[in-house]
Design a protein around this motif. Structure first.
Motif, PDB file in Angstrom:
ATOM      1  N   LYS A 158       0.848  -1.186   0.000  1.00  0.00           N
ATOM      2  CA  LYS A 158       0.000   0.000   0.000  1.00  0.00           C
ATOM      3  C   LYS A 158       0.881   1.232   0.000  1.00  0.00           C
ATOM      4  CE  LYS A 158      -3.979   1.833   2.610  1.00  0.00           C
ATOM      5  NZ  LYS A 158      -4.803   1.653   3.840  1.00  0.00           N
ATOM      6  N   ARG A 159       0.502   2.279  -0.741  1.00  0.00           N
ATOM      7  CA  ARG A 159       1.292   3.507  -0.798  1.00  0.00           C
ATOM      8  C   ARG A 159       0.492   4.755  -0.423  1.00  0.00           C
ATOM      9  NH1 ARG A 159       5.646   3.334  -5.758  1.00  0.00           N
ATOM     10  NH2 ARG A 159       6.077   1.094  -5.722  1.00  0.00           N
ATOM     11  N   GLU A 160      -0.845   4.649  -0.325  1.00  0.00           N
ATOM     12  CA  GLU A 160      -1.683   5.781   0.033  1.00  0.00           C
ATOM     13  C   GLU A 160      -2.457   5.442   1.297  1.00  0.00           C
ATOM     14  OE1 GLU A 160      -4.131   6.870  -3.217  1.00  0.00           O
ATOM     15  OE2 GLU A 160      -2.458   7.451  -4.520  1.00  0.00           O
ATOM     16  N   PHE A 161      -2.439   6.382   2.243  1.00  0.00           N
ATOM     17  CA  PHE A 161      -3.052   6.131   3.546  1.00  0.00           C
ATOM     18  C   PHE A 161      -3.972   7.300   3.905  1.00  0.00           C
ATOM     19  CE2 PHE A 161       1.045   4.140   3.224  1.00  0.00           C
ATOM     20  CZ  PHE A 161       0.802   2.833   3.632  1.00  0.00           C
ATOM     21  N   LEU A 162      -5.247   6.976   4.256  1.00  0.00           N
ATOM     22  CA  LEU A 162      -6.247   7.989   4.585  1.00  0.00           C
ATOM     23  C   LEU A 162      -6.706   7.781   6.024  1.00  0.00           C
ATOM     24  CD1 LEU A 162      -8.141  10.294   3.757  1.00  0.00           C
ATOM     25  CD2 LEU A 162      -9.771   8.552   2.965  1.00  0.00           C
ATOM     26  N   PHE A 163      -6.517   8.803   6.862  1.00  0.00           N
ATOM     27  CA  PHE A 163      -6.965   8.781   8.261  1.00  0.00           C
ATOM     28  C   PHE A 163      -8.201   9.682   8.368  1.00  0.00           C
ATOM     29  CE2 PHE A 163      -2.517   7.676   8.414  1.00  0.00           C
ATOM     30  CZ  PHE A 163      -2.437   6.706   9.402  1.00  0.00           C
ATOM     31  N   GLN A 164      -9.360   9.102   8.721  1.00  0.00           N
ATOM     32  CA  GLN A 164     -10.610   9.864   8.772  1.00  0.00           C
ATOM     33  C   GLN A 164     -10.978  10.197  10.217  1.00  0.00           C
ATOM     34  OE1 GLN A 164     -13.605   7.648   6.668  1.00  0.00           O
ATOM     35  NE2 GLN A 164     -12.810   8.243   4.664  1.00  0.00           N
ATOM     36  N   ASP A 165     -11.525  11.425  10.378  1.00  0.00           N
ATOM     37  CA  ASP A 165     -12.042  11.890  11.672  1.00  0.00           C
ATOM     38  C   ASP A 165     -11.038  11.685  12.802  1.00  0.00           C
ATOM     39  OD1 ASP A 165     -14.362  12.560  10.370  1.00  0.00           O
ATOM     40  OD2 ASP A 165     -15.372  10.682  10.854  1.00  0.00           O
ATOM     41  N   VAL A 166      -9.896  12.299  12.623  1.00  0.00           N
ATOM     42  CA  VAL A 166      -8.852  12.209  13.642  1.00  0.00           C
ATOM     43  C   VAL A 166      -9.236  13.099  14.819  1.00  0.00           C
ATOM     44  CG1 VAL A 166      -6.410  12.598  14.148  1.00  0.00           C
ATOM     45  CG2 VAL A 166      -7.098  11.769  11.885  1.00  0.00           C
ATOM     46  N   LYS A 167      -9.156  12.528  16.013  1.00  0.00           N
ATOM     47  CA  LYS A 167      -9.529  13.266  17.213  1.00  0.00           C
ATOM     48  C   LYS A 167      -8.329  13.421  18.138  1.00  0.00           C
ATOM     49  CE  LYS A 167     -14.311  11.592  17.109  1.00  0.00           C
ATOM     50  NZ  LYS A 167     -15.384  10.878  17.850  1.00  0.00           N
ATOM     51  N   TYR A 168      -8.468  14.394  19.024  1.00  0.00           N
ATOM     52  CA  TYR A 168      -7.400  14.703  19.974  1.00  0.00           C
ATOM     53  C   TYR A 168      -7.155  13.515  20.904  1.00  0.00           C
ATOM     54  CZ  TYR A 168      -4.929  17.152  23.750  1.00  0.00           C
ATOM     55  OH  TYR A 168      -4.017  17.532  24.705  1.00  0.00           O
ATOM     56  N   MET A 169      -5.883  13.123  21.044  1.00  0.00           N
ATOM     57  CA  MET A 169      -5.431  12.081  21.951  1.00  0.00           C
ATOM     58  C   MET A 169      -6.065  10.730  21.674  1.00  0.00           C
ATOM     59  SD  MET A 169      -3.198  13.403  24.142  1.00  0.00           S
ATOM     60  CE  MET A 169      -3.245  12.544  25.709  1.00  0.00           C
ATOM     61  N   GLN A 170      -6.460  10.484  20.418  1.00  0.00           N
ATOM     62  CA  GLN A 170      -6.977   9.180  20.025  1.00  0.00           C
ATOM     63  C   GLN A 170      -6.109   8.624  18.901  1.00  0.00           C
ATOM     64  OE1 GLN A 170     -11.165   8.982  19.212  1.00  0.00           O
ATOM     65  NE2 GLN A 170     -11.756   9.892  21.190  1.00  0.00           N
ATOM     66  N   LEU A 171      -5.405   7.541  19.213  1.00  0.00           N
ATOM     67  CA  LEU A 171      -4.434   6.947  18.278  1.00  0.00           C
ATOM     68  C   LEU A 171      -5.147   6.265  17.130  1.00  0.00           C
ATOM     69  CD1 LEU A 171      -1.477   6.087  17.641  1.00  0.00           C
ATOM     70  CD2 LEU A 171      -1.921   4.028  19.013  1.00  0.00           C
ATOM     71  N   GLN A 172      -4.668   6.511  15.910  1.00  0.00           N
ATOM     72  CA  GLN A 172      -5.121   5.785  14.725  1.00  0.00           C
ATOM     73  C   GLN A 172      -3.905   5.147  14.062  1.00  0.00           C
ATOM     74  OE1 GLN A 172      -7.856   7.333  11.912  1.00  0.00           O
ATOM     75  NE2 GLN A 172      -8.886   8.716  13.383  1.00  0.00           N
ATOM     76  N   VAL A 173      -4.070   3.927  13.575  1.00  0.00           N
ATOM     77  CA  VAL A 173      -2.957   3.171  12.999  1.00  0.00           C
ATOM     78  C   VAL A 173      -3.371   2.617  11.648  1.00  0.00           C
ATOM     79  CG1 VAL A 173      -1.374   1.222  13.272  1.00  0.00           C
ATOM     80  CG2 VAL A 173      -2.080   2.546  15.282  1.00  0.00           C
ATOM     81  N   GLU A 174      -2.498   2.796  10.651  1.00  0.00           N
ATOM     82  CA  GLU A 174      -2.635   2.163   9.335  1.00  0.00           C
ATOM     83  C   GLU A 174      -1.347   1.380   9.083  1.00  0.00           C
ATOM     84  OE1 GLU A 174      -5.011   2.106   7.056  1.00  0.00           O
ATOM     85  OE2 GLU A 174      -6.440   3.455   8.032  1.00  0.00           O
ATOM     86  N   SER A 175      -1.454   0.194   8.533  1.00  0.00           N
ATOM     87  CA  SER A 175      -0.262  -0.645   8.309  1.00  0.00           C
ATOM     88  C   SER A 175      -0.153  -1.058   6.851  1.00  0.00           C
ATOM     89  CB  SER A 175      -0.318  -1.881   9.214  1.00  0.00           C
ATOM     90  OG  SER A 175      -1.433  -2.697   8.893  1.00  0.00           O
ATOM     91  N   PHE A 176       1.067  -1.435   6.471  1.00  0.00           N
ATOM     92  CA  PHE A 176       1.328  -1.976   5.133  1.00  0.00           C
ATOM     93  C   PHE A 176       2.501  -2.938   5.227  1.00  0.00           C
ATOM     94  CE2 PHE A 176       4.188   1.564   5.495  1.00  0.00           C
ATOM     95  CZ  PHE A 176       5.301   1.237   4.749  1.00  0.00           C
ATOM     96  N   MET A 177       2.695  -3.730   4.165  1.00  0.00           N
ATOM     97  CA  MET A 177       3.755  -4.742   4.132  1.00  0.00           C
ATOM     98  C   MET A 177       4.819  -4.363   3.113  1.00  0.00           C
ATOM     99  SD  MET A 177       2.865  -7.008   6.379  1.00  0.00           S
ATOM    100  CE  MET A 177       4.009  -8.319   5.955  1.00  0.00           C
ATOM    101  N   ILE A 178       6.080  -4.664   3.468  1.00  0.00           N
ATOM    102  CA  ILE A 178       7.197  -4.545   2.529  1.00  0.00           C
ATOM    103  C   ILE A 178       7.675  -5.957   2.205  1.00  0.00           C
ATOM    104  CG2 ILE A 178       9.509  -3.635   2.127  1.00  0.00           C
ATOM    105  CD1 ILE A 178       9.027  -1.489   4.155  1.00  0.00           C
ATOM    106  N   TYR A 179       7.590  -6.330   0.923  1.00  0.00           N
ATOM    107  CA  TYR A 179       8.020  -7.659   0.473  1.00  0.00           C
ATOM    108  C   TYR A 179       9.339  -7.507  -0.287  1.00  0.00           C
ATOM    109  CZ  TYR A 179       3.140  -8.806   1.481  1.00  0.00           C
ATOM    110  OH  TYR A 179       1.920  -8.962   2.088  1.00  0.00           O
ATOM    111  N   ASN A 180      10.381  -8.202   0.169  1.00  0.00           N
ATOM    112  CA  ASN A 180      11.705  -8.102  -0.460  1.00  0.00           C
ATOM    113  C   ASN A 180      11.861  -9.129  -1.576  1.00  0.00           C
ATOM    114  OD1 ASN A 180      14.290  -7.166  -0.869  1.00  0.00           O
ATOM    115  ND2 ASN A 180      15.216  -8.561   0.611  1.00  0.00           N
ATOM    116  N   GLY A 181      12.787  -8.803  -2.520  1.00  0.00           N
ATOM    117  CA  GLY A 181      13.086  -9.700  -3.629  1.00  0.00           C
ATOM    118  C   GLY A 181      14.249 -10.629  -3.301  1.00  0.00           C
ATOM    119  N   GLN A 182      15.185 -10.812  -4.272  1.00  0.00           N
ATOM    120  CA  GLN A 182      16.253 -11.792  -4.148  1.00  0.00           C
ATOM    121  C   GLN A 182      17.546 -11.223  -3.556  1.00  0.00           C
ATOM    122  OE1 GLN A 182      15.701 -15.047  -4.871  1.00  0.00           O
ATOM    123  NE2 GLN A 182      13.593 -14.349  -5.173  1.00  0.00           N
ATOM    124  N   VAL A 183      17.598  -9.899  -3.326  1.00  0.00           N
ATOM    125  CA  VAL A 183      18.820  -9.262  -2.836  1.00  0.00           C
ATOM    126  C   VAL A 183      18.590  -8.720  -1.426  1.00  0.00           C
ATOM    127  CG1 VAL A 183      20.539  -7.456  -3.252  1.00  0.00           C
ATOM    128  CG2 VAL A 183      19.465  -8.630  -5.186  1.00  0.00           C
TER     129      VAL A 183
END
Length: 844
Positions: free
Chosen positions: A659-684
């Motif tokens: 994933k390369r685009e991340f949208l955080f909706q309705d962010v509030k004060y002192m409330q943690l929001q988390v979005e995650s993605f994976m990095i897949y490596n090749g042969q090197v």
């Protein structure tokens, strides 16, 4: 024992002061012979002048241990300068040169002097070799300011060839002068130190004041003149770019400027006159080691570049050298002559120009050039100029030659000339000396050498004068070994170790080796010579015996000795020695070689010359030199680069992001929001890290964090990255007012790979938290119902203690949020038994 010295104890006292002496080369313009050496215009016809070349310091200057004896002796002269300095002042390095001002040429000792963080150049007149403070007299002090510059130049009419002395132009607010410095590693180190001492421009750092130089400039002046001098010291004016004669200076004390010194300050109006004066012509494309051509692989391979890739390219080019080079033969003339301290009394063409075909390169060595005490102790002799001129006039008349290098140690001198059309292919010239005489270090015996690269072949020429007397063959063997072990040449890349004599493709060794005929009496030797039984006589030659015993010159070859011995004759005749000692004839003067593709065409003595008690010897060689085919070289280089590119592309790290685009909706004060993605490596295997964008101090904004922000991935592995968004009191104010927004770009960087860009966006719900209390007093409705413009205006409004009547509505006494909290506590706190929680929400 030195001629004229009968007291060995006195000599032992003096000897430690002189491990060797510098070669004080005479100005080339004074030594040039008519119609033989190439001129500036001739060189220009082959190589057009290039852009200005300015000295820049290298990453590492050559160490003192890598310098030859001559360079070490030059460094010793800094001790004489140090004696003239005050406490806290230190002479960093000194070099002897010639200051050029019009037709005036004056020998000067230049010292770089440091006092704290400030540096200045001190110019001294001096006696021969400066050993103590009384040997020098200060002529001029030049502060090294931020405007100080040093450039290599080419004065009109000078000879510009590889290995010649270095001429530099120095300029500051006070002075402009041209100085000729001796060729070699010590001069390079001196110039590097001077450039390194120049203060770098820096904002807020005051200019150097050079107050410590006042004692040198005000010495000898009246008290009423000192304020004026001090003013000139603080704001320097321009100075006359001329050098007075030593007799005109009249110093009034060691190391202090005399009242009559003609180093005077110009009036300020003279500045415009001097500024309009054109600089000396810059010639960075002359026949020096700076010359770069496509075929000059030697120069290309010696350049410092960018690390592993260039090291691989260099290695591959060396391994594939035969694919892009071919062998071309060039004719070398090698000559040696022990002149027994005599001046030239006859022309040298019978020796130097006997063949019909002019050689491509001349290698000419002399021994016992000067037997005087001055030459021994101070290395100062007029014989150098005399024999240089004689050689210049004796070169083959059917070709034009350029002097590549002259090197001398007391009476041992070596000259290298090249045909003018070959000069562009000469590079990497270095010259060094080794003394093996008295105490194993003095220069009455020893060797001098010049090494250089001709096309793609490295060549070393050695001229030696070994120990005398028939019975001293073991000492001669040791002299040879000492020269081989102690002769070291600095390389272009200071990170590489010095080169020794044996690390060359071609070695030509000439000189008075002093090996004699043994086991035969004088009369028998003369009889065999008269019968021309040279082969029989050769069996008793010490050099032949020692080479056969592998004591010296292992791997070297010598041509057949088909000529009569060259030592010893009565001076001015062809008669054998008739003195009381009646020395036996011997082949003292020899020429040997080592390397591939070498064919000796002739090896002979020259009986026509009668100046000395020796006869000169010459050898002519056809030497195969590797020459670059430019087209094949380019193809080979392209193949190597292509193969490296292919290899590098196959080993470039590459990953895939879920994933390369991340949208955080309705962010509030002192409330943690988390979005995650994976990095897949090749042969090197790869190393990743979020990096800062240009001009920013962090890889992300304060309200955002990546966990983990860097790491290492093995082949075919993956890692989860969490983007954590959390708004606290530090970041809430700007988000409330709209001054900041939930927008950011993260840069994920792969080591040795490409960068990936991640987009972060979202919307923030404003809250009373993070807003100033006086702002909340003006908010009669929930903050989320207000526009960003209104919130921003109220947030940025200055705190007022009284109502100034400019606003239509009066602010509340206290924010409504505090009223609601206090009201809730009033109504509900009494019902709590243990504790209570505030039900306030961000909607209020």
């Amino acid at each position: 024992m030195v001629p004229g010295h009968s007291n060995p104890l006195k000599l032992l006292v003096l000897c430690p002061l002189f491990s060797s002496s510098p070669a004080l080369l005479s100005p080339l313009s004074a030594l040039r012979g008519p119609g033989t050496l190439t001129t500036l215009s001739d060189i220009h016809s082959v190589i057009p002048p290039g852009p200005k070349e300015v000295y820049r310091p290298r990453s590492q200057a050559p160490s003192c241990a890598s310098l030859g004896p001559a360079a070490a002796a030059r460094m010793d002269q800094s001790g004489a300068i140090q004696e003239t300095l005050a406490q806290g002042e230190h002479c960093v390095i000194a070099v002897q040169g010639v200051v050029c001002a019009g037709d005036s040429l004056q020998s000067r000792l230049l010292g770089l002097v440091r006092c704290g963080p400030e540096y200045a150049l001190f110019l001294y007149s001096h006696r021969r070799m400066a050993i103590a403070g009384e040997d020098v007299s200060l002529d001029k002090v030049v502060p090294i300011t931020r405007n100080f510059t040093v450039e290599e130049v080419s004065p009109d009419g000078d000879l510009h060839v590889l290995g010649s002395d270095v001429t530099v132009w120095m300029e500051s607010e006070e002075i402009s002068l041209t100085v000729r410095l001796p060729f070699g590693s010590h001069t390079r180190m001196f110039l590097q130190e001077v450039i390194r001492s120049c203060p770098a421009p820096s904002l807020g750092v005051p200019d150097p004041q050079f107050r410590w130089l006042g004692r040198y400039r005000c010495a000898g002046q009246g008290e009423e003149q000192q304020p004026k001098m001090q003013q000139q010291l603080q704001k320097p004016a321009l100075a006359v770019a001329g050098i007075p004669d030593a007799e005109e200076l009249k110093p009034n004390g060691k190391g202090v400027l005399g009242e009559q010194s003609s180093w005077v300050f110009e009036k300020p109006e003279a500045a415009s006159t001097r500024s309009n004066k054109s600089k000396p012509e810059i010639t960075s494309d002359m026949v020096r080691s700076s010359t770069v051509t496509v075929s000059d692989k030697a120069h290309i391979l010696s350049m410092q570049k960018f690390g592993l890739r260039d090291t691989i390219v260099k290695s591959q080019l060396v391994q594939k050298e035969e694919a892009y080079t071919y062998i071309q033969k060039f004719r070398f003339f090698v000559g040696t002559y022990n002149v027994n301290g005599q001046s030239p009394k006859e022309g040298l063409r019978p020796w130097l120009s006997q063949d019909v075909q002019p050689p491509d390169i001349y290698c000419i060595g002399f021994q016992e050039l000067d037997l005087s005490k001055e030459a021994f102790f101070f290395n100062d002799t007029p014989k150098e100029e005399e024999w240089f001129k004689a050689v210049t006039e004796g070169l083959h008349p059917d070709a034009k030659y350029a002097k590549v290098k002259l090197i001398r140690l007391v009476g041992i001198m070596l000259l290298l000339y090249v045909k003018q059309e070959h000069a562009v292919h000469i590079s990497e010239v270095e010259a060094e000396t080794v003394g093996t005489g008295i105490m194993g270090r003095m220069g009455n015996k020893g060797g001098v050498a010049i090494r250089f690269r001709f096309h793609n072949t490295s060549i070393c020429i050695v001229n030696s004068h070994l120990a005398a007397h028939t019975e001293e063959y073991e000492r001669r063997n040791q002299d040879y070994k000492d020269i081989c072990s102690r002769m070291q040449f600095c390389q272009v890349d200071p990170n590489l170790p010095p080169l020794t004599i044996g690390k060359h493709d071609v070695i030509l060794w000439l000189g008075d080796l002093n090996y004699r005929i043994e086991e035969l009496d004088v009369e028998t030797v003369k009889k065999l010579i008269e019968e021309k039984a040279f082969q029989t006589l050769y069996t008793y030659d010490q050099l032949k015996i020692q080479v056969a015993a592998k004591a010296v010159f292992q791997g070297f070859t010598e041509g057949e000795l088909s000529f009569q011995p060259t030592y010893k004759y009565d001076t001015g005749s062809d008669e054998w020695d008739t003195s009381e000692k009646c020395r036996a004839p011997a082949w003292c003067d020899r020429i040997l070689w080592k390397g591939k593709n070498i064919t000796q065409l002739s090896y002979q003595n020259h009986m026509a010359l009668k100046t000395s008690d020796h006869k000169p010897v010459s050898a002519v060689f056809d030497i195969g030199v590797r020459v670059v085919n430019e087209e094949l070289y380019r193809k080979t280089l392209e193949e190597i680069v292509r193969s490296l590119d292919k290899m590098e592309n196959a080993n470039i790290p590459s990953v895939t992001l879920s994933k390369r685009e991340f949208l955080f909706q309705d962010v509030k004060y002192m409330q943690l929001q988390v979005e995650s993605f994976m990095i897949y490596n090749g042969q090197v295997p790869c190393q990743f890290e979020f990096i800062n964008k240009p001009g920013e101090n962090s890889y992300c904004k304060q309200w955002l964090n990546a966990n983990p922000s860097k790491g290492f991935l093995l082949p075919d592995s993956a890692v989860e990255i969490e983007l954590e968004l959390f708004v606290n009191k530090t970041t809430a104010t700007k988000l409330n007012s709209g001054e900041d927004q939930i927008e950011d770009i993260l840069v994920l960087h792969l080591d040795r790979g490409k960068d990936y860009f991640l987009s972060v966006s979202g919307n923030y719900l404003p809250s009373c938290f993070g807003s100033p209390l006086h702002t909340l007093c003006y908010m009669r409705e929930p903050i989320q119902d207000l526009t960003y413009e209104t919130i921003r205006e109220l947030t940025l409004m200055p705190l007022q203690t009284e109502d100034d009547g400019t606003r239509e509505e009066k602010p509340l006494e206290i924010p409504k949020e505090l009223w609601m909290m206090v009201d809730h506590l009033y109504r509900n706190a009494s019902q709590q038994t243990v504790g209570f929680a505030c039900p306030l929400t961000t909607q209020h």
